[in-house]
Write a protein that holds these residues in place. Structure first.
Motif, mmCIF file in Angstrom:
data_model
loop_
_atom_site.group_PDB
_atom_site.id
_atom_site.type_symbol
_atom_site.label_atom_id
_atom_site.label_comp_id
_atom_site.label_asym_id
_atom_site.label_seq_id
_atom_site.Cartn_x
_atom_site.Cartn_y
_atom_site.Cartn_z
ATOM 1 N N ALA A 91 0.812 -1.218 0.000
ATOM 2 C CA ALA A 91 0.000 0.000 0.000
ATOM 3 C C ALA A 91 0.848 1.271 0.000
ATOM 4 N N SER A 92 1.812 1.341 -0.915
ATOM 5 C CA SER A 92 2.651 2.524 -1.005
ATOM 6 C C SER A 92 3.165 2.708 -2.427
ATOM 7 N N ASN A 93 3.654 3.919 -2.672
ATOM 8 C CA ASN A 93 4.351 4.249 -3.907
ATOM 9 C C ASN A 93 5.652 4.926 -3.507
ATOM 10 N N ALA A 94 6.655 4.840 -4.368
ATOM 11 C CA ALA A 94 7.943 5.432 -4.020
ATOM 12 C C ALA A 94 8.617 6.025 -5.249
ATOM 13 N N VAL A 95 9.370 7.067 -5.001
ATOM 14 C CA VAL A 95 10.256 7.657 -6.001
ATOM 15 C C VAL A 95 11.670 7.366 -5.519
ATOM 16 N N THR A 96 12.501 6.878 -6.429
ATOM 17 C CA THR A 96 13.875 6.543 -6.062
ATOM 18 C C THR A 96 14.865 7.400 -6.845
ATOM 19 N N VAL A 97 16.011 7.642 -6.222
ATOM 20 C CA VAL A 97 17.146 8.252 -6.896
ATOM 21 C C VAL A 97 18.329 7.338 -6.614
ATOM 22 N N ASP A 98 18.912 6.817 -7.679
ATOM 23 C CA ASP A 98 20.045 5.905 -7.545
ATOM 24 C C ASP A 98 21.320 6.552 -8.055
ATOM 25 N N ASN A 99 22.397 6.424 -7.279
ATOM 26 C CA ASN A 99 23.735 6.762 -7.751
ATOM 27 C C ASN A 99 24.263 5.490 -8.387
ATOM 28 N N ILE A 100 24.379 5.494 -9.685
ATOM 29 C CA ILE A 100 24.722 4.298 -10.445
ATOM 30 C C ILE A 100 26.123 3.791 -10.086
ATOM 31 N N LYS A 101 27.090 4.691 -9.993
ATOM 32 C CA LYS A 101 28.472 4.286 -9.736
ATOM 33 C C LYS A 101 28.663 3.716 -8.337
ATOM 34 N N LEU A 102 28.041 4.349 -7.346
ATOM 35 C CA LEU A 102 28.218 3.912 -5.955
ATOM 36 C C LEU A 102 27.162 2.905 -5.513
ATOM 37 N N LYS A 103 26.172 2.651 -6.370
ATOM 38 C CA LYS A 103 25.077 1.710 -6.076
ATOM 39 C C LYS A 103 24.328 2.091 -4.800
ATOM 40 N N GLN A 104 24.123 3.392 -4.627
ATOM 41 C CA GLN A 104 23.381 3.885 -3.477
ATOM 42 C C GLN A 104 22.007 4.360 -3.930
ATOM 43 N N ARG A 105 21.015 4.209 -3.061
ATOM 44 C CA ARG A 105 19.641 4.602 -3.381
ATOM 45 C C ARG A 105 19.078 5.470 -2.262
ATOM 46 N N LEU A 106 18.372 6.511 -2.680
ATOM 47 C CA LEU A 106 17.578 7.327 -1.790
ATOM 48 C C LEU A 106 16.131 7.134 -2.225
ATOM 49 N N MET A 107 15.266 6.766 -1.284
ATOM 50 C CA MET A 107 13.886 6.437 -1.617
ATOM 51 C C MET A 107 12.937 7.359 -0.849
ATOM 52 N N PHE A 108 11.936 7.873 -1.578
ATOM 53 C CA PHE A 108 10.911 8.736 -1.008
ATOM 54 C C PHE A 108 9.588 7.989 -1.131
ATOM 55 N N ILE A 109 8.971 7.658 -0.001
ATOM 56 C CA ILE A 109 7.819 6.763 0.031
ATOM 57 C C ILE A 109 6.581 7.496 0.524
ATOM 58 N N ILE A 110 5.475 7.282 -0.189
ATOM 59 C CA ILE A 110 4.172 7.776 0.257
ATOM 60 C C ILE A 110 3.283 6.568 0.499
ATOM 61 N N LEU A 111 2.847 6.409 1.735
ATOM 62 C CA LEU A 111 1.932 5.321 2.084
ATOM 63 C C LEU A 111 0.509 5.737 1.748
ATOM 64 N N ASP A 112 -0.271 4.816 1.197
ATOM 65 C CA ASP A 112 -1.658 5.109 0.862
ATOM 66 C C ASP A 112 -2.443 5.574 2.079
ATOM 67 N N ALA A 113 -2.130 5.040 3.248
ATOM 68 C CA ALA A 113 -2.851 5.377 4.477
ATOM 69 C C ALA A 113 -2.537 6.781 4.988
ATOM 70 N N ASN A 114 -1.416 7.369 4.549
ATOM 71 C CA ASN A 114 -1.002 8.697 5.003
ATOM 72 C C ASN A 114 -0.398 9.461 3.827
ATOM 73 N N PRO A 115 -1.223 9.866 2.856
ATOM 74 C CA PRO A 115 -0.710 10.396 1.594
ATOM 75 C C PRO A 115 -0.059 11.772 1.653
ATOM 76 N N GLU A 116 -0.115 12.443 2.793
ATOM 77 C CA GLU A 116 0.506 13.766 2.912
ATOM 78 C C GLU A 116 1.904 13.696 3.524
ATOM 79 N N ILE A 117 2.338 12.499 3.929
ATOM 80 C CA ILE A 117 3.645 12.317 4.560
ATOM 81 C C ILE A 117 4.565 11.542 3.618
ATOM 82 N N VAL A 118 5.794 12.016 3.488
ATOM 83 C CA VAL A 118 6.804 11.356 2.669
ATOM 84 C C VAL A 118 7.865 10.782 3.600
#
Length: 104
Positions: free
Chosen positions: A39-66
């Motif tokens: 029950a969520s959606n996420a936007v990701t940003v990946d650093n390809i060279k370092l294989k690091q990910r930053l993820m921004f998640i919005i839960l369906d139950a609380n759509p105003e909070i990231v």
């Protein structure tokens, strides 16, 4: 795509463009994970060279909070680091998060 995740995707993509202008050696990708976690959606940003990910998640139950998490690109494992109200997120806040978690 719901309006909140669309707004977040637009904001993150714009911040990523600004980050790349500032750090031209950086190689990142922005992605959308619909229903990535239960029950969520996420936007990701990946650093390809370092294989690091930053993820921004919005839960369906609380759509105003990231929720913000960091982890290894290509995996579902991440560590929750913070949360923000969607309306309070700015490009500057996102760029600071990206610099902190994707550049080293």
């Amino acid at each position: 795509m719901n309006k909140n995740i669309e707004q977040l995707l637009t904001l993150v993509a714009g911040a990523n463009d600004q980050l790349i202008e500032k750090h031209q050696q950086l190689s990142t990708t922005v992605g959308l994970l619909e229903q990535s976690l239960q029950a969520s959606n996420a936007v990701t940003v990946d650093n390809i060279k370092l294989k690091q990910r930053l993820m921004f998640i919005i839960l369906d139950a609380n759509p105003e909070i990231v929720g913000v998490g960091t982890g290894k690109a290509g995996t579902e494992d991440f560590v929750f680091i913070d949360q923000y109200k969607l309306g309070a997120l700015s490009a500057q806040v996102l760029i600071e998060l990206m610099e902190q978690h994707l550049l080293s």
